[in-house]
Motif scaffolding. Structure first.
Motif, short mmCIF file in Angstrom:
data_model
loop_
_atom_site.label_atom_id
_atom_site.label_comp_id
_atom_site.label_asym_id
_atom_site.label_seq_id
_atom_site.Cartn_x
_atom_site.Cartn_y
_atom_site.Cartn_z
N ASP A 1 41.14 -35.21 -37.64
CA ASP A 1 40.56 -34.25 -38.58
C ASP A 1 41.62 -33.26 -39.06
O ASP A 1 41.73 -32.97 -40.25
N VAL B 1 44.54 -35.40 -41.16
CA VAL B 1 44.09 -35.80 -42.50
C VAL B 1 43.96 -34.57 -43.39
O VAL B 1 44.34 -34.60 -44.57
N GLY B 2 43.46 -33.47 -42.83
CA GLY B 2 43.38 -32.24 -43.59
C GLY B 2 44.75 -31.76 -44.04
O GLY B 2 44.94 -31.36 -45.20
N LEU C 1 46.14 -34.05 -46.87
CA LEU C 1 45.54 -33.77 -48.17
C LEU C 1 46.01 -32.42 -48.71
O LEU C 1 46.21 -32.27 -49.92
N SER D 1 37.81 -30.74 -49.07
CA SER D 1 36.79 -31.03 -48.05
C SER D 1 36.10 -32.36 -48.33
O SER D 1 35.83 -33.14 -47.41
N ARG E 1 38.55 -35.15 -47.50
CA ARG E 1 38.68 -35.32 -46.05
C ARG E 1 37.45 -36.04 -45.49
O ARG E 1 37.58 -36.91 -44.64
#
Length: 227
Positions: free
Chosen positions: A48, A51-52, A55, A68, A71
């Motif tokens: 989490d 990947v956040g 991005l 959001s 993600r």
């Protein structure tokens, strides 16, 4: 189960503690062994974050709402199943004979959990930097031109458009099998174009399984056109 070194080579990381790797690959159905649920919990949190961060740097002009949504499109069971398949993780998972008979190696729930556990194990042994390197490499391979359109594409619609243009027909979806009890049923679907099977996939609903099939077939046709 295949030689674990093949898996380590595919992620370019070799575990110092092989038992930690084995634990990450062990589904709860594989009795009398420590399973991967705790590592899955850890890996979910790590992915989490990673990947956040991916991005955040990839889309410097996008607002929080867009990030959001992107993600959410990447941090889910279906996406992590694709991550797992990208490194052939299904060949290394330890599952029970019953799960083997029930096509456990094709189940998104098992594949995605094993991938999360694998990243959790890497993080536990070598920290966030190595976990990041592995995750980013897979992201770049799966999404070489990542954008909002590629993340939110309706593959059933996209495939129908491409097959109508190239084959003058729409795909045919065939239910092959219903797996599991009523409260936790999975559906195995085959996708045919001109009588030829282009994909088969499992989903938590018929619609989900069809989308999974459509994505596989769509990407296969696009790749064939590049040759």
């Amino acid at each position: 189960m295949c030689n674990l070194e093949e898996l380590e080579n595919s992620i370019d990381y070799h575990f110092k503690d092989k038992n930690l790797l084995l634990t990450a690959l062990t589904h709860k159905s594989y009795k009398n062994h420590q399973n991967n649920e705790r590592l899955e919990f850890l890996g979910d949190a790590v992915l989490d974050l990673l990947v956040g961060e991916f991005l955040y740097h990839k889309f410097p002009k996008n607002q929080e709402g867009d990030l959001s949504k992107m993600r959410a499109a990447l941090v889910n069971e279906q996406s992590f199943t694709s991550f797992a398949q990208a490194i052939n993780l299904q060949n290394f998972i330890r599952i029970s004979h019953n799960e083997e008979s029930n096509l456990g190696r094709e189940k998104s729930s098992i594949l995605s959990s094993a991938f999360e556990a694998l990243i959790g194990a890497v993080y536990l042994e070598s920290g966030i930097k190595i976990a990041k390197k592995i995750t980013y490499k897979i992201l770049e391979e799966l999404y070489p031109k990542i954008d909002t359109q590629s993340l939110f594409i309706d593959y059933k619609t996209a495939l129908q458009e491409i097959t109508q243009a190239r084959f003058n027909e729409i795909p045919h979806y065939e239910l092959l099998e219903e797996i599991g009890p009523d409260h936790c049923k999975k559906f195995k679907i085959s996708l045919l174009i001109q009588g030829q099977e282009y994909a088969r996939a499992i989903g938590t609903s018929k619609k989900n399984a069809q989308q999974n099939c459509a994505k596989i077939a769509y990407q296969k046709i696009i790749e064939q056109e590049k040759i």
